[in-house]
Scaffold this motif. Structure first.
Motif, PDB file in Angstrom:
ATOM      1  N   LEU A  54      -6.892  -9.932  18.146  1.00  0.00           N
ATOM      2  CA  LEU A  54      -7.829 -10.169  17.050  1.00  0.00           C
ATOM      3  C   LEU A  54      -8.678  -8.945  16.690  1.00  0.00           C
ATOM      4  O   LEU A  54      -8.798  -8.613  15.503  1.00  0.00           O
ATOM      5  N   PRO A  55      -9.260  -8.232  17.680  1.00  0.00           N
ATOM      6  CA  PRO A  55     -10.052  -7.054  17.296  1.00  0.00           C
ATOM      7  C   PRO A  55      -9.221  -6.036  16.516  1.00  0.00           C
ATOM      8  O   PRO A  55      -9.680  -5.478  15.523  1.00  0.00           O
ATOM      9  N   ALA A  56      -7.984  -5.804  16.961  1.00  0.00           N
ATOM     10  CA  ALA A  56      -7.129  -4.848  16.265  1.00  0.00           C
ATOM     11  C   ALA A  56      -6.804  -5.351  14.862  1.00  0.00           C
ATOM     12  O   ALA A  56      -6.771  -4.577  13.891  1.00  0.00           O
ATOM     13  N   LEU A  57      -6.564  -6.642  14.750  1.00  0.00           N
ATOM     14  CA  LEU A  57      -6.249  -7.221  13.450  1.00  0.00           C
ATOM     15  C   LEU A  57      -7.446  -7.082  12.507  1.00  0.00           C
ATOM     16  O   LEU A  57      -7.307  -6.716  11.340  1.00  0.00           O
ATOM     17  N   LEU A  58      -8.636  -7.359  13.040  1.00  0.00           N
ATOM     18  CA  LEU A  58      -9.850  -7.223  12.236  1.00  0.00           C
ATOM     19  C   LEU A  58     -10.056  -5.772  11.810  1.00  0.00           C
ATOM     20  O   LEU A  58     -10.411  -5.493  10.664  1.00  0.00           O
ATOM     21  N   LEU A  80     -10.168  -7.545  -1.269  1.00  0.00           N
ATOM     22  CA  LEU A  80     -10.268  -8.598  -0.264  1.00  0.00           C
ATOM     23  C   LEU A  80      -8.967  -9.407  -0.200  1.00  0.00           C
ATOM     24  O   LEU A  80      -8.421  -9.649   0.880  1.00  0.00           O
ATOM     25  N   ILE A  81      -8.463  -9.792  -1.385  1.00  0.00           N
ATOM     26  CA  ILE A  81      -7.225 -10.574  -1.397  1.00  0.00           C
ATOM     27  C   ILE A  81      -6.077  -9.753  -0.816  1.00  0.00           C
ATOM     28  O   ILE A  81      -5.303 -10.231   0.026  1.00  0.00           O
ATOM     29  N   ALA A  82      -6.010  -8.479  -1.247  1.00  0.00           N
ATOM     30  CA  ALA A  82      -4.930  -7.626  -0.739  1.00  0.00           C
ATOM     31  C   ALA A  82      -5.032  -7.463   0.775  1.00  0.00           C
ATOM     32  O   ALA A  82      -4.020  -7.506   1.485  1.00  0.00           O
ATOM     33  N   ALA A  83      -6.256  -7.301   1.290  1.00  0.00           N
ATOM     34  CA  ALA A  83      -6.426  -7.118   2.734  1.00  0.00           C
ATOM     35  C   ALA A  83      -6.038  -8.383   3.492  1.00  0.00           C
ATOM     36  O   ALA A  83      -5.463  -8.312   4.582  1.00  0.00           O
ATOM     37  N   LEU A  84      -6.324  -9.548   2.891  1.00  0.00           N
ATOM     38  CA  LEU A  84      -5.923 -10.803   3.539  1.00  0.00           C
ATOM     39  C   LEU A  84      -4.405 -10.916   3.595  1.00  0.00           C
ATOM     40  O   LEU A  84      -3.829 -11.264   4.629  1.00  0.00           O
ATOM     41  N   LEU A 103      -9.999  -1.742   7.635  1.00  0.00           N
ATOM     42  CA  LEU A 103      -9.528  -0.439   7.142  1.00  0.00           C
ATOM     43  C   LEU A 103      -8.806  -0.599   5.817  1.00  0.00           C
ATOM     44  O   LEU A 103      -8.999   0.175   4.867  1.00  0.00           O
ATOM     45  N   ALA A 104      -7.939  -1.613   5.738  1.00  0.00           N
ATOM     46  CA  ALA A 104      -7.194  -1.861   4.505  1.00  0.00           C
ATOM     47  C   ALA A 104      -8.148  -2.235   3.371  1.00  0.00           C
ATOM     48  O   ALA A 104      -8.004  -1.784   2.227  1.00  0.00           O
ATOM     49  N   PHE A 105      -9.142  -3.042   3.690  1.00  0.00           N
ATOM     50  CA  PHE A 105     -10.120  -3.458   2.699  1.00  0.00           C
ATOM     51  C   PHE A 105     -10.914  -2.252   2.197  1.00  0.00           C
ATOM     52  O   PHE A 105     -11.058  -2.030   0.988  1.00  0.00           O
ATOM     53  N   ALA A 106     -11.400  -1.427   3.143  1.00  0.00           N
ATOM     54  CA  ALA A 106     -12.189  -0.245   2.775  1.00  0.00           C
ATOM     55  C   ALA A 106     -11.377   0.691   1.889  1.00  0.00           C
ATOM     56  O   ALA A 106     -11.861   1.212   0.887  1.00  0.00           O
ATOM     57  N   THR A 140      -4.049  -6.026  -7.268  1.00  0.00           N
ATOM     58  CA  THR A 140      -3.849  -6.537  -5.915  1.00  0.00           C
ATOM     59  C   THR A 140      -2.512  -6.069  -5.341  1.00  0.00           C
ATOM     60  O   THR A 140      -2.432  -5.677  -4.169  1.00  0.00           O
ATOM     61  N   VAL A 141      -1.473  -6.098  -6.181  1.00  0.00           N
ATOM     62  CA  VAL A 141      -0.157  -5.647  -5.721  1.00  0.00           C
ATOM     63  C   VAL A 141      -0.236  -4.195  -5.264  1.00  0.00           C
ATOM     64  O   VAL A 141       0.263  -3.829  -4.185  1.00  0.00           O
ATOM     65  N   ALA A 142      -0.893  -3.347  -6.061  1.00  0.00           N
ATOM     66  CA  ALA A 142      -1.014  -1.932  -5.691  1.00  0.00           C
ATOM     67  C   ALA A 142      -1.787  -1.789  -4.375  1.00  0.00           C
ATOM     68  O   ALA A 142      -1.437  -0.971  -3.521  1.00  0.00           O
ATOM     69  N   LEU A 143      -2.823  -2.596  -4.209  1.00  0.00           N
ATOM     70  CA  LEU A 143      -3.634  -2.483  -2.993  1.00  0.00           C
ATOM     71  C   LEU A 143      -2.906  -3.028  -1.763  1.00  0.00           C
ATOM     72  O   LEU A 143      -3.154  -2.590  -0.643  1.00  0.00           O
ATOM     73  N   ILE A 144      -1.996  -3.981  -1.988  1.00  0.00           N
ATOM     74  CA  ILE A 144      -1.166  -4.443  -0.873  1.00  0.00           C
ATOM     75  C   ILE A 144      -0.286  -3.292  -0.396  1.00  0.00           C
ATOM     76  O   ILE A 144      -0.151  -3.025   0.798  1.00  0.00           O
ATOM     77  N   PHE A 145       0.286  -2.582  -1.369  1.00  0.00           N
ATOM     78  CA  PHE A 145       1.121  -1.427  -1.040  1.00  0.00           C
ATOM     79  C   PHE A 145       0.329  -0.416  -0.212  1.00  0.00           C
ATOM     80  O   PHE A 145       0.770   0.047   0.838  1.00  0.00           O
ATOM     81  N   ILE A 146      -0.870  -0.090  -0.690  1.00  0.00           N
ATOM     82  CA  ILE A 146      -1.680   0.961  -0.063  1.00  0.00           C
ATOM     83  C   ILE A 146      -2.152   0.563   1.332  1.00  0.00           C
ATOM     84  O   ILE A 146      -2.222   1.380   2.242  1.00  0.00           O
ATOM     85  N   GLY A 147      -2.473  -0.723   1.518  1.00  0.00           N
ATOM     86  CA  GLY A 147      -3.172  -1.131   2.736  1.00  0.00           C
ATOM     87  C   GLY A 147      -2.289  -1.573   3.893  1.00  0.00           C
ATOM     88  O   GLY A 147      -2.761  -1.633   5.025  1.00  0.00           O
ATOM     89  N   LEU A 148      -1.031  -1.885   3.599  1.00  0.00           N
ATOM     90  CA  LEU A 148      -0.186  -2.486   4.641  1.00  0.00           C
ATOM     91  C   LEU A 148      -0.137  -1.690   5.954  1.00  0.00           C
ATOM     92  O   LEU A 148      -0.328  -2.257   7.034  1.00  0.00           O
ATOM     93  N   PRO A 149       0.108  -0.365   5.901  1.00  0.00           N
ATOM     94  CA  PRO A 149       0.245   0.350   7.176  1.00  0.00           C
ATOM     95  C   PRO A 149      -1.013   0.308   8.042  1.00  0.00           C
ATOM     96  O   PRO A 149      -0.916   0.389   9.271  1.00  0.00           O
ATOM     97  N   PHE A 150      -2.176   0.155   7.425  1.00  0.00           N
ATOM     98  CA  PHE A 150      -3.398   0.115   8.241  1.00  0.00           C
ATOM     99  C   PHE A 150      -3.344  -1.054   9.216  1.00  0.00           C
ATOM    100  O   PHE A 150      -3.699  -0.920  10.389  1.00  0.00           O
ATOM    101  N   VAL A 151      -2.908  -2.210   8.727  1.00  0.00           N
ATOM    102  CA  VAL A 151      -2.845  -3.378   9.603  1.00  0.00           C
ATOM    103  C   VAL A 151      -1.732  -3.205  10.635  1.00  0.00           C
ATOM    104  O   VAL A 151      -1.943  -3.397  11.838  1.00  0.00           O
TER     105      VAL A 151
END
Lengths: 278, 294, 349
Positions: free
Chosen positions: B212-216, B86-90, B221-224, B162-173
């Motif tokens: 907003l919909p795209a951001l959500l 959650l923190i990483a996705a935020l 996606l990043a959270f999942a 969290t750092v690792a998950l930030i790395f993994i999730g960034l492109p989704f957003v």
């Protein structure tokens, strides 16, 4: 791509700097670290780590797995995109979400499902043992897990592309007397080639780099069921950092090549992707 | 493509012909073959194997399932997985939006390279990212050596996860927001400005609602992805039960101890969570389509 | 000869065609004219074999082809957006139909190439065969699509909104050219359009369609001068419409009789339809329509006058000769309807 009226020069500079700083820290630094650590003890140690027999076996297995999984998912991806994009039928949305399903499943769970099916305690376990077929903790299990995690890549790249292209070109070819196969081979395939290549690149990168799912089903037998990412893990856990990063650097090179080819597809052929990428 | 509502607009050319080619009635061949192949392959590789989790879990009995799936250790692992994700996705929602904005709106030297770099987490194997991040943030690492004296420990703590998950999730957003941002017409912003809106008002009241919909979607996606992530996390996580052990690792641990029941129960809980997320993403997208297409 | 019998087609709950009967004569140039959703494109696609009807038959020269797919009907189809194969040169596009034939029926390569070049000459694109579709203008692409459809020597040419994607000037030139080409080749052709001007100028006969049914079939002259329904009168050409009551063979606007020749008027509520140029200016006599002028502008050699008919909230448009000075806005003008048609309605005037 010009600045629109909403931002002043200073704000613009600050935003660009912030974004680049963030990307450098979180994306670029790890990439650089891989190569720096791999070459920490000089090129000789690097080359020796890669030339080591277990490393070579891991490279061979990784290539083999990708060579099986990627073509399978190309065939599936094209078939699924053809059925979904060129026809209307009830349940289309559900089918499309099912194809996307592997993306939302944890890789570890992806490995676990095959253990539950084919493992010693699995549904088919006893039958497999009687017939002396080994799937889990062997190459077939690794291939299955890899096919699962790379399942959606080609299909989800092609479905929006082929839907957008519509049916006119195919209908035109058919009205000129082309057969179904001629229509696909001479009209559809050239139309989707860049999208296909794009999907294949991502599919291949994931196939070669998959860790979680493969880790669960592999059994970690050095030289036999160890793929490159698993070999990296073993070396790392043995505190053999230079060797671990040396093998990792090959995977990082693969990632760089993938990114470069992907960018070429995007830039040179003006290939627009639809929606969020994976 | 939106299907056309039956009606009789009076002018203009025919819109894309109404929904046609229903299944086999189409002149385009190959429906049976491709559909059959798709369903067979999907069932064999995805649906049947996935159902094995639920059938196994259902066979356990409710009490055993709860005992295994919601043991204190499992609950702690869910908290770690969902909390860090959650923190990483935020963080990714914020910086992903920033990155997408900069890539779409500004031209600067190296923009294309930055654009390509965003996809690195899609291309770089998770295990490689994991050991690289660990090397950077460990006590003697490039970044860690400066943080540690300040009393700030990253590697082998939930912060590292969290750092690792930030790395993994960034492109989704970034990849979710980018096309929507690029499609926003400049005229809409100019209209808002001409009506006297300040630039920040234009952003907050015109641009943000549109993306907003795209951001959500990108956030979800990043959270999942973060909840289920394994390879990039285990190296940097420390993997201490109750503090830095993620749920996927707990599944692996249970499997290694031949506790198939516990592994299955935890996997079932995680699968249900990710299906719920998937549903949420689809609802957000359906909502935004309805809003935009009218 | 093409015969269509009792053709019906639904898309989900939407009835696209409701029992269409139509004969197409050999060598004629037929237009299917109607607004969006009238079913004209669906009818064209069913004749082509790109779509299949829920009920009814399609016959080519007495032979039932209803179940035949497009590939077996020997038709040439020109798509609205041309559907040119982007990755092939213009020559390869034109040659496609010949090059996919089964071995044995396929002409030798050199012959295919010669035929493609010949067709490109025919559509005035000789020497452009090496180009790709993206390197051509809209009008040129349209002609490539036509050449490609002709290459397979179809017995019937079908065109879906052939000029829909072109700008006005090109559209006009291409229209004239296509008319001449049809005259030279004599190939039975059907085209779909929502542009009445196009239909009236090009076609030997026009089929006016609305809501999945045929409203009228006839020569352009008949369609324009003798519309058989209120829809045709409205849709083809400009038309004014006034709600009237017919009593004793005369049309009344409220209680006032309108001085206009009517044949076979039946008593009851009706709509009086007339074209802007079918009027003349008259004084304040009985039988003249009193008009309050609300707008005047020049339209070619005439004044186009917009005015409100006194007593009812209805604006009509009329054309009067620009030889006279333009009437001022706000003045009253007496108008006499010279020629009108009456369509019965249920509605109260």
């Amino acid at each position: 791509m010009t600045a629109r009226p909403a931002t002043s020069g200073a704000a613009r500079f600050a935003l660009i700097a912030l974004a680049i700083g963030f990307l450098a820290l979180f994306l670029l630094l790890p990439l650089v670290a891989v190569f720096a650590e791999a070459l920490a003890k000089g090129f000789g140690a690097y080359a020796a780590a890669i030339a080591e027999p277990d490393a070579l076996a891991a490279i061979r297995l990784t290539l083999l797995v990708a060579a099986i999984a990627v073509p399978l998912n190309i065939v599936f991806g094209i078939a699924a995109a053809w059925a979904i994009a060129k026809f209307d039928f009830p349940g289309k949305t559900v089918l499309t979400s099912f194809i996307d399903l592997p993306f939302s499943v944890s890789p570890v769970v992806a490995g676990l499902i095959y253990v539950l099916l084919f493992g010693a305690h699995g549904w088919f376990g006893p039958w497999l043992r009687v017939h002396d077929i080994q799937i889990i903790f062997a190459v077939p299990g690794i291939v299955l897990a890899t096919v699962f995690v790379t399942f959606p890549f080609v299909a989800r790249e092609l479905i929006p592309l082929m839907s957008e292209q519509g049916r006119d070109d195919e209908e035109a070819a058919l009205s000129l007397g082309a057969s179904g196969f001629q229509t696909f081979w001479r009209v559809t395939l050239p139309n989707i080639r860049w999208g296909l290549l794009y999907g294949v690149l991502l599919c291949n990168a994931r196939a070669m780099g998959e860790f979680g799912a493969v880790s669960v089903v592999s059994g970690h037998l050095r030289g036999q069921t160890n793929t490159m990412p698993l070999h990296v893990e073993i070396l790392y856990n043995e505190y053999n950092f230079v060797a671990a990063f040396a093998v990792a650097s090959l995977l990082a090179l693969l990632a760089l090549v993938t990114l470069i080819l992907k960018s070429i597809v995007e830039w040179r052929f003006d290939y627009q992707r639809g929606g969020a990428g994976h | 493509m939106a299907t056309r509502a039956p009606g009789r607009p009076l002018h203009g050319p025919d819109p894309a012909t109404p929904d046609r080619s229903v299944g086999a009635a189409s002149v385009i061949p190959g429906f049976g073959l491709t559909m059959g192949l798709t369903i067979a392959w999907l069932s064999l590789i995805v649906l049947i194997p996935l159902s094995s989790i639920f059938l196994r879990a259902a066979g356990m009995g409710w009490a055993d399932f709860v005992a295994a799936g919601f043991s204190p250790r499992a609950i702690a692992a869910y908290k770690v997985s969902f909390g860090t994700a959650l923190i990483a996705a935020l963080v990714n929602a914020l910086f992903g939006l920033l990155t997408a904005w900069v890539l779409v709106r500004y031209d600067f030297p190296g923009r294309r390279i930055v654009g390509a770099l965003v996809d690195l987490p899609f291309a770089l194997p998770a295990a490689v990212a994991g050991i690289a991040l660990t090397a950077i943030y460990a006590g003697n690492g490039w970044v860690g050596q400066y943080l540690e004296p300040l009393g700030f420990k990253v590697a082998y703590t939930p912060v590292g996860i969290t750092v690792a998950l930030i790395f993994i999730g960034l492109p989704f957003v970034v990849r979710s927001v980018e096309p929507v941002l690029a499609d926003l017409s400049a005229e809409v912003e100019e209209a808002a400005l001409s009506l006297g809106a300040r630039p920040w008002q234009v952003f907050a009241r015109v641009i943000l609602p549109a993306i907003l919909p795209a951001l959500l979607t990108g956030f979800a996606l990043a959270f999942a992805r973060g909840v289920g992530e394994y390879g990039s996390v285990i190296f940097i996580a420390g993997n201490m039960p109750f503090t830095s052990e993620i749920a996927p690792l707990l599944i692996v641990t249970q499997l290694e101890q031949y506790d198939y029941a516990a592994a299955t129960a935890i996997a079932a809980v995680m699968l249900i969570a990710s299906f719920a997320l998937l549903l949420a993403i689809n609802l957000v997208q359906a909502w935004s389509r309805r809003r935009v297409d009218g | 000869m093409i015969t269509v019998n009792g053709l019906s087609k639904r898309f989900g709950a939407f009835p696209a065609l409701k029992g269409i009967d139509l004969d197409v004569r050999d060598g004629e140039f037929l237009a299917l004219l109607g607004p969006s959703g009238s079913g004209k494109t669906t009818l064209l696609r069913i004749i082509a074999g790109l779509e299949f009807p829920d009920a009814g038959r399609v016959e080519f020269n007495g032979e039932d082809v209803t179940g035949l797919k497009v590939a077996d009907r020997k038709v040439g189809f020109v798509f609205q957006h041309y559907a040119l194969f982007k990755h092939m040169t213009v020559a390869d596009n034109v040659a496609f139909g010949l090059s996919v034939r089964r071995r044995g029926q396929r002409p030798p390569k050199a012959q295919i190439r010669a035929r493609a070049e010949e067709l490109l000459e025919l559509v005035q694109l000789g020497g452009l065969g090496h180009r790709y579709p993206a390197q051509l203008s809209g009008g040129q692409r349209q002609r490539v699509a036509l050449a490609r459809a002709l290459a397979v020597e179809p017995q019937l040419l079908l065109l879906d909104e052939p000029f829909g994607a072109l700008d006005a000037k090109v559209r006009k030139d291409l229209r004239r050219w296509l008319r001449q080409l049809h005259g030279r080749m004599g190939l039975t052709s059907i085209f779909v359009t929502h542009d009445q001007e196009e239909a009236l100028e090009l076609a030997d006969r026009v089929v006016v369609m609305d809501r999945g049914a045929i409203e009228q079939v006839g020569t352009p002259e008949a369609i324009y001068m003798a519309p058989e329904s209120a829809f045709v009168s409205d849709f083809v050409g400009e038309s004014n419409s006034l709600p009237v009551t017919v009593t004793g063979g005369r049309a009344h606007l409220f209680d006032r009789p309108i001085d206009v020749a009517l044949n076979g008027a039946i008593d009851g509520a009706a709509r009086l339809a007339f074209r802007p140029h079918d009027v003349s200016v008259c004084g304040e006599r009985v039988g003249c329509l009193p008009l309050l002028v609300t707008g005047v502008y020049r339209s070619g050699g005439e004044w186009r006058i917009e005015g409100e008919v006194a007593g009812i909230d209805r604006t009509i448009e009329i054309d009067v000769s620009a030889a006279h000075p333009a009437p001022d806005i706000g003045t009253r003008l007496g108008v006499r309807i010279e020629r009108a048609r009456l369509f019965q309605t249920g509605e109260q005037p």
